[in-house]
Design a protein around this motif. Sequence first.
Motif, short mmCIF file in Angstrom:
data_model
loop_
_atom_site.label_atom_id
_atom_site.label_comp_id
_atom_site.label_asym_id
_atom_site.label_seq_id
_atom_site.Cartn_x
_atom_site.Cartn_y
_atom_site.Cartn_z
N GLY A 103 0.78 -1.22 0.00
CA GLY A 103 0.00 0.00 0.00
C GLY A 103 0.81 1.28 0.00
N HIS A 104 2.12 1.16 -0.06
CA HIS A 104 2.97 2.34 -0.05
C HIS A 104 3.75 2.44 -1.35
CE1 HIS A 104 2.32 3.33 4.20
NE2 HIS A 104 2.20 2.02 4.35
N CYS A 105 3.92 3.66 -1.82
CA CYS A 105 4.63 3.86 -3.08
C CYS A 105 6.13 3.72 -2.87
CB CYS A 105 4.28 5.21 -3.69
SG CYS A 105 4.59 6.63 -2.61
N ALA A 106 6.78 3.26 -3.92
CA ALA A 106 8.23 3.06 -3.89
C ALA A 106 8.83 3.97 -4.97
CB ALA A 106 8.58 1.61 -4.16
N ILE A 107 9.20 5.17 -4.57
CA ILE A 107 9.59 6.18 -5.56
C ILE A 107 10.85 5.81 -6.31
CG2 ILE A 107 10.97 7.65 -4.03
CD1 ILE A 107 9.45 10.04 -5.45
N ARG A 108 11.68 4.96 -5.74
CA ARG A 108 12.92 4.57 -6.42
C ARG A 108 12.73 3.40 -7.36
NH1 ARG A 108 14.37 6.21 -1.35
NH2 ARG A 108 15.93 7.85 -1.22
N GLU A 109 11.53 2.86 -7.41
CA GLU A 109 11.28 1.70 -8.26
C GLU A 109 10.25 2.07 -9.32
OE1 GLU A 109 11.80 -1.37 -4.52
OE2 GLU A 109 10.61 -1.99 -6.26
N LEU A 110 10.76 2.47 -10.48
CA LEU A 110 9.89 2.88 -11.57
C LEU A 110 9.22 1.66 -12.18
CD1 LEU A 110 12.11 5.54 -13.35
CD2 LEU A 110 10.48 5.84 -11.48
N GLN A 111 7.97 1.82 -12.53
CA GLN A 111 7.24 0.74 -13.17
C GLN A 111 7.45 0.75 -14.68
OE1 GLN A 111 5.43 -1.73 -11.74
NE2 GLN A 111 5.26 -2.54 -13.83
N THR A 112 7.76 1.90 -15.22
CA THR A 112 7.92 2.04 -16.66
C THR A 112 9.02 3.06 -16.94
OG1 THR A 112 6.81 2.80 -18.68
CG2 THR A 112 6.11 3.80 -16.63
N ASP A 113 9.57 3.01 -18.15
CA ASP A 113 10.55 4.02 -18.53
C ASP A 113 9.90 5.10 -19.40
OD1 ASP A 113 12.18 2.03 -21.16
OD2 ASP A 113 10.09 2.60 -20.82
N SER A 114 8.57 5.14 -19.37
CA SER A 114 7.86 6.18 -20.12
C SER A 114 7.70 7.43 -19.27
CB SER A 114 6.46 5.67 -20.53
OG SER A 114 6.56 4.63 -21.47
N TRP A 115 7.95 8.57 -19.89
CA TRP A 115 7.83 9.86 -19.24
C TRP A 115 7.03 10.80 -20.15
CZ3 TRP A 115 9.94 10.55 -14.38
CH2 TRP A 115 10.88 9.60 -13.97
N GLY A 116 6.38 11.77 -19.52
CA GLY A 116 5.75 12.81 -20.30
C GLY A 116 6.77 13.85 -20.72
N GLN A 117 6.28 14.93 -21.27
CA GLN A 117 7.17 16.00 -21.74
C GLN A 117 7.61 16.92 -20.61
OE1 GLN A 117 3.94 16.19 -21.85
NE2 GLN A 117 3.49 18.25 -21.08
N GLY A 118 6.96 16.80 -19.47
CA GLY A 118 7.31 17.62 -18.33
C GLY A 118 6.62 18.98 -18.37
N THR A 119 6.63 19.65 -17.23
CA THR A 119 6.10 21.01 -17.14
C THR A 119 7.10 21.84 -16.34
OG1 THR A 119 4.14 22.33 -16.59
CG2 THR A 119 4.70 20.54 -15.07
N GLN A 120 7.38 23.04 -16.82
CA GLN A 120 8.46 23.84 -16.26
C GLN A 120 7.96 24.74 -15.14
OE1 GLN A 120 10.40 26.93 -18.79
NE2 GLN A 120 12.30 25.85 -18.27
N VAL A 121 8.66 24.68 -14.03
CA VAL A 121 8.40 25.55 -12.88
C VAL A 121 9.62 26.45 -12.69
CG1 VAL A 121 8.05 25.65 -10.40
CG2 VAL A 121 6.86 23.91 -11.75
N THR A 122 9.38 27.74 -12.70
CA THR A 122 10.44 28.71 -12.47
C THR A 122 10.04 29.60 -11.31
OG1 THR A 122 11.01 28.70 -14.82
CG2 THR A 122 11.87 30.51 -13.49
N VAL A 123 10.88 29.63 -10.30
CA VAL A 123 10.62 30.43 -9.11
C VAL A 123 11.66 31.55 -9.08
CG1 VAL A 123 10.29 30.45 -6.62
CG2 VAL A 123 9.79 28.38 -7.94
#
Length: 125
Positions: A103-123
């Motif tokens: 029931g807990h996510c494992a952020i270091r264990e990717l399920q897929t190598d698919s990624w989106g294009q991303g969204t840019q945050v500038t502060v």
Amino acid sequence: QWQFVESGGNLVQPGGSLRLSCAASGFSLDSYAIGWFRQAPGKVREGVSCISSSHNTYYADSVKGRFTTSRDSAKSTMYLHLDNLKPEDSADYFCTATRQLDGHCAIRELQTDSWGQGTQVTVSS
């Protein structure tokens, strides 16, 4: 076919807020956790937060108390609320599926190598 579309990035002043969205498709969302990652120029991609299908969450120390992740299974969309933004939060933000255990996510264990294009945050002021 794993597909992710991130949106919501923008230019914001320090201390400001944003809400990022991640629209997922092509797989059974209820079976996987979703992780948020960011990559600043010249730096490696880092895990920021993830949320399991049972809504358990994880946050990196650098964003704990400032970022909040949520998911709306009916809309197949995940959200990352960014509050009290700092210049060091500037990066391209991505989402993807991660594995989950008990029931807990494992952020270091990717399920897929698919990624989106991303969204840019500038502060910046």
